[in-house]
Each structure stands twice: as structure tokens, then as C-alpha cells.
Motif scaffolding. Sequence first.
Motif, PDB file in Angstrom:
ATOM      1  N   ILE A 285     -39.794 -23.192   5.745  1.00  0.00           N
ATOM      2  CA  ILE A 285     -38.579 -22.939   4.956  1.00  0.00           C
ATOM      3  C   ILE A 285     -38.040 -21.546   5.252  1.00  0.00           C
ATOM      4  O   ILE A 285     -36.834 -21.361   5.390  1.00  0.00           O
ATOM      5  CB  ILE A 285     -38.858 -23.121   3.460  1.00  0.00           C
ATOM      6  CG1 ILE A 285     -39.193 -24.565   3.139  1.00  0.00           C
ATOM      7  CG2 ILE A 285     -37.683 -22.647   2.632  1.00  0.00           C
ATOM      8  CD1 ILE A 285     -38.036 -25.508   3.306  1.00  0.00           C
ATOM      9  N   THR A 286     -38.930 -20.547   5.332  1.00  0.00           N
ATOM     10  CA  THR A 286     -38.467 -19.182   5.611  1.00  0.00           C
ATOM     11  C   THR A 286     -37.791 -19.120   6.969  1.00  0.00           C
ATOM     12  O   THR A 286     -36.721 -18.523   7.116  1.00  0.00           O
ATOM     13  CB  THR A 286     -39.650 -18.193   5.578  1.00  0.00           C
ATOM     14  OG1 THR A 286     -40.276 -18.286   4.321  1.00  0.00           O
ATOM     15  CG2 THR A 286     -39.174 -16.766   5.795  1.00  0.00           C
TER      16      THR A 286
ATOM     17  N   GLU B 230     -43.670 -21.333   5.409  1.00  0.00           N
ATOM     18  CA  GLU B 230     -43.284 -20.703   6.684  1.00  0.00           C
ATOM     19  C   GLU B 230     -42.089 -21.427   7.281  1.00  0.00           C
ATOM     20  O   GLU B 230     -41.150 -20.801   7.769  1.00  0.00           O
ATOM     21  CB  GLU B 230     -44.452 -20.785   7.677  1.00  0.00           C
ATOM     22  CG  GLU B 230     -45.399 -19.628   7.590  1.00  0.00           C
ATOM     23  CD  GLU B 230     -46.543 -19.744   8.589  1.00  0.00           C
ATOM     24  OE1 GLU B 230     -47.625 -19.265   8.255  1.00  0.00           O
ATOM     25  OE2 GLU B 230     -46.329 -20.316   9.682  1.00  0.00           O
TER      26      GLU B 230
ATOM     27  N   ASP C 102     -29.796 -18.930   9.050  1.00  0.00           N
ATOM     28  CA  ASP C 102     -28.532 -18.606   8.405  1.00  0.00           C
ATOM     29  C   ASP C 102     -27.355 -19.256   9.127  1.00  0.00           C
ATOM     30  O   ASP C 102     -26.386 -18.601   9.511  1.00  0.00           O
ATOM     31  CB  ASP C 102     -28.338 -17.072   8.376  1.00  0.00           C
ATOM     32  CG  ASP C 102     -27.284 -16.674   7.369  1.00  0.00           C
ATOM     33  OD1 ASP C 102     -26.804 -15.537   7.448  1.00  0.00           O
ATOM     34  OD2 ASP C 102     -26.925 -17.503   6.512  1.00  0.00           O
ATOM     35  N   ASP C 103     -27.450 -20.568   9.329  1.00  0.00           N
ATOM     36  CA  ASP C 103     -26.382 -21.239  10.072  1.00  0.00           C
ATOM     37  C   ASP C 103     -25.644 -22.245   9.212  1.00  0.00           C
ATOM     38  O   ASP C 103     -24.999 -23.148   9.714  1.00  0.00           O
ATOM     39  CB  ASP C 103     -26.968 -21.930  11.309  1.00  0.00           C
ATOM     40  CG  ASP C 103     -28.059 -22.929  10.940  1.00  0.00           C
ATOM     41  OD1 ASP C 103     -28.571 -23.590  11.861  1.00  0.00           O
ATOM     42  OD2 ASP C 103     -28.397 -23.038   9.752  1.00  0.00           O
TER      43      ASP C 103
ATOM     44  N   TRP D 123     -34.496 -20.618   6.749  1.00  0.00           N
ATOM     45  CA  TRP D 123     -33.604 -19.749   6.000  1.00  0.00           C
ATOM     46  C   TRP D 123     -33.077 -18.616   6.868  1.00  0.00           C
ATOM     47  O   TRP D 123     -31.923 -18.206   6.750  1.00  0.00           O
ATOM     48  CB  TRP D 123     -34.366 -19.213   4.794  1.00  0.00           C
ATOM     49  CG  TRP D 123     -33.579 -18.392   3.846  1.00  0.00           C
ATOM     50  CD1 TRP D 123     -32.835 -18.826   2.801  1.00  0.00           C
ATOM     51  CD2 TRP D 123     -33.460 -16.969   3.851  1.00  0.00           C
ATOM     52  NE1 TRP D 123     -32.262 -17.762   2.153  1.00  0.00           N
ATOM     53  CE2 TRP D 123     -32.629 -16.618   2.760  1.00  0.00           C
ATOM     54  CE3 TRP D 123     -33.980 -15.957   4.655  1.00  0.00           C
ATOM     55  CZ2 TRP D 123     -32.315 -15.298   2.465  1.00  0.00           C
ATOM     56  CZ3 TRP D 123     -33.665 -14.644   4.357  1.00  0.00           C
ATOM     57  CH2 TRP D 123     -32.833 -14.328   3.275  1.00  0.00           C
ATOM     58  N   MET D 124     -33.924 -18.140   7.770  1.00  0.00           N
ATOM     59  CA  MET D 124     -33.515 -16.994   8.589  1.00  0.00           C
ATOM     60  C   MET D 124     -32.454 -17.370   9.613  1.00  0.00           C
ATOM     61  O   MET D 124     -31.727 -16.511  10.104  1.00  0.00           O
ATOM     62  CB  MET D 124     -34.722 -16.383   9.309  1.00  0.00           C
ATOM     63  CG  MET D 124     -35.648 -15.665   8.367  1.00  0.00           C
ATOM     64  SD  MET D 124     -36.712 -14.494   9.185  1.00  0.00           S
ATOM     65  CE  MET D 124     -37.868 -15.545   9.989  1.00  0.00           C
TER      66      MET D 124
END
Lengths: 230, 255
Positions: free
Chosen positions: A78-79, A76, A85-86, A82-83
Motif C-alpha cells: 500500500i505504501t 508495504e 501518486d498517480d 501510495w508513493m
Amino acid sequence: MGSVVRCDRYPYVTGSSVLGIKYKDGILLASDTAGCYGSTVRYKSVERLKRIGDNTILGASGEISDFQAITNLLDELITEDWMWDDGNKLGPFEIHNYLNRVMYNRRNKFDPLWNSLVLGGIKKGKKYLGMVSMIGVHFQDNHVATGFGNHLARPIFRDEWKEDMTLEEGVKLLEKCLLVLFYRDRSAINKFQMANVTEGGITITEPFALKVNWELEAFRNPTKGAEGSW
Amino acid sequence: MSSIGTGYDLSVTTFSPDGRVFQIEYANKAIDNSGTIVGIKCKDGVVLGVEKLIPSKMLLEGSNRRIHAVHKHAGMAVAGLAADGRQIVGRARSEASQYLSFYGEDIPIKELCDRVAHYVHLCTLYWWLRPFGSAAILGGYDRDGPQLYMIEPSGVAYRYFGAAVGKGRQAAKTAIEKLKLSEMTCREGIIAVAKIIYEVHDEAKDKAFELELSWVCDESNKQHQRVPADLLEEAKVAAKAAKDALDEDEGMDAD
């Protein structure tokens, strides 16, 4: 607030040692694939090494179900990372810190996650290898081990580990220690996995076996020199 | 089609005599005033594009993202009030996360759309809440392949081959209808979406804009991500060229 329940839980299905070393290009982790139910080696294909994101690997000994809960939490994390996106990703040090907080806080509630965790990774060229115990003790080192590995493998590491080993040297060192663990640890089996993390990515090997030799001199008269044993 | 809803437009819990809920229609107006967002479903994936209007030169390029990842396999582009859009994305994210932790599987896009639509609709049922002033175009890839949905402030959500909302939606929809989506790959789709957005951008009324493009397709490993920088450049160059050609054809000055 509910009543304070003493829940020093007992582990049910446990994994044995995990070994970890730094080498020239990254980190190597190794463990066997046994899940013991007390003194029964009940499960023989338990993967105790997991990849976390792109640059970190986690190995666990202790209660397998708690390890599964930890990997869910990390997935969770890591996701979510990942979201964002920076352009930035959580590295091994950050994940280690997160795990440390999780383990320590559970310990303070007298409801520990019964694991010793080894975390290794590499971010922007910087190698990282660390350990977190079930009471939240954590440290980093060039070589770590959990459980029996501390007693059997680390002395070997202290003698034979050196800075900037090649992959072959690192694998050989780990295989030597895995073999010793198989000979001497009753909850170990001859089925191992190795995980390797470098800047190029993560590989976790398929389970493999090592060549065993029970004809060694040390096994011939095992109780020689041990007073009072049978 | 603007009509005065005097007296019947004060609360979202009031119907007008001709059966309209004016507050929801007013919410749609907020979206009509925002930059255009476009989504298309190609044969191997979904492409989302946003005409991100830049109100001030002081804004850092790449900030104020309008396309957000909802989970690994899905993303949302939002139009209208940015803060409302963020709420919708936040809700979508927690729905996706909760579904995964409950069922052990990535949330199917249809299910995600249903849940978000329910939430958006919820905010049209109570007088102490206001409707969301944003629409979201949801694109994702699951077991049933790539899918595209759009959720409006009324809580209505449909599945689309191509969708557009915002200022230039009429022109965008016309342009999308001309595309042969079933034969198009996402690589071609990116160029098409970029061209549409450049086309509908009104140079006179709005100054600068930034193009945001994302895709979720076979090439991106079925993961939602921003279109790689080189492909984005390619798309921008092609779109600019097409727009310049169009302006020349119509005899308009470039500035």
C-alpha cells in the motif's frame, strides 16, 4: 539448492472463523477476538480484522503470526502504491489477486501461510468480497465464511442473505451467525469485532459482546437424537 | 570559479595539487544548469518547490515528476540529471522501507538523510563509478518535528531552514533569507515558494516551466503529498501577480 525440507508446518496460535457479507452500501466483516493455543483460549484480544489502504478490509483465520506477516507485506504494498501518486489506488480486486499469488506460491514450496483470508472492499462503486485459502483456492461471492463459519454461518446466509440489505439488516444477520458460532465453536469467545467498508471509508468497531442464552431448548438435552454420544 | 583541471580531472579518484576533486565539481555543474528547486522549513512543516523546465510542448502536463514521496512522512525534490535523481530517490525509498521493517518505526529524517548521503558519497570513491549529477532536497516530518536537509553530489548533507539549488539558486537564496520562516505556516510558505520560483525563472533564457509544489505539515496530517489543487492554483495566481508587479516596477516588457 538446499535439501528439500518437508515443512508442512503446524499452526500454533490460531484464530477461528471470519464472516463476510455484501450489503447495500458496501461490505461487512465480522470475527471474534480469540487466539487459541491448541485447545486453550490463550489470547482474548487478537484483532483479526485489518484495514488495508482506504477501501479494503482483510479478515483472517488460522495462524496469527502468518496473518501478521501478511499485513506487513500488504502495508508495504500500500505504501509503495501510495508513493506513485498517480491518481490511482490499488483496489480490493488487485489486493485479492496479490494475496492469491502469495498464498499459492508459498503452497507450492510446501511452506504455506496457514490462513484463510477474507477480503472485502469497494472501489468506484463496485463492491467486492472474496476469499483466499492457504492452498491458494480463491473465489468471490455475496457472502463468505472461513473455518467453522462455513458449516454454521453459510447455511444461514444462504437462507437469509438478500441483495441490497441495509446496514442494520446486515449487522443483525452477522450478529445472529456470530452468536451461533459462539454457542457451537469451542474456539470462539463472546468478544467480537465488525468491520465496515463503504465509499465513505472504513470503520472497525471496538470489541463488543452479544447477549447469550444458555436456557434454549436445544441445549437442554444436547445428545438427544445423537446415537452413541454421551 | 572555473579552473582548468587538466590532467587531474579525469577520474574521481584523483586529487588535484590544491586538494580538489574536479569530477565532483563538474557534477555540481550539471545541477547548476538545471531548473531551480527550493525547500523551506516553516513552523508547522516543510514546503518543497520545483521549477520544472519544459523542453517541449509535446510533454504531458504533470509528467516527469521532480518531487517524489520517499515514504509516507518524507519527500524529495531532485535537481540535475533526472535519471540520477531517480536513483537517489529509489535508494531513499528502499532505506526507508528497510528501516521500517527492521525497527517497526518510520525512519527518522536525519537517519534517512545520513543513509542517502552515504550512498551518494560511495559513488565518489571508486574510479569505476561516477558521482551523481543531482542534488536532492529532503523534507520530512518525524517525532522531532519538520526537518529539511539537502544532499549534494559530494555526499555532503546539511540541515537547513531554507535551501535552493539549480539555475536560480543565488536569487532564490536571497529571497529565502528575507522570509520569516519561524513565524510562517505552510499555507503561507506555499505562496512564498511559488513567488520565489516565478521570480527566479528567467523568461528570456527558458521558455515554459511547470511549478511543482509539495508539503508535509500538520495540515497534511504529517504526510508528504502534492499541495492540493486549489491551494496550488492560489499560489500560482499570487506568484504570477507578484512577478508581473515586479516586471512593471523594473520597467521590463512582460514578454
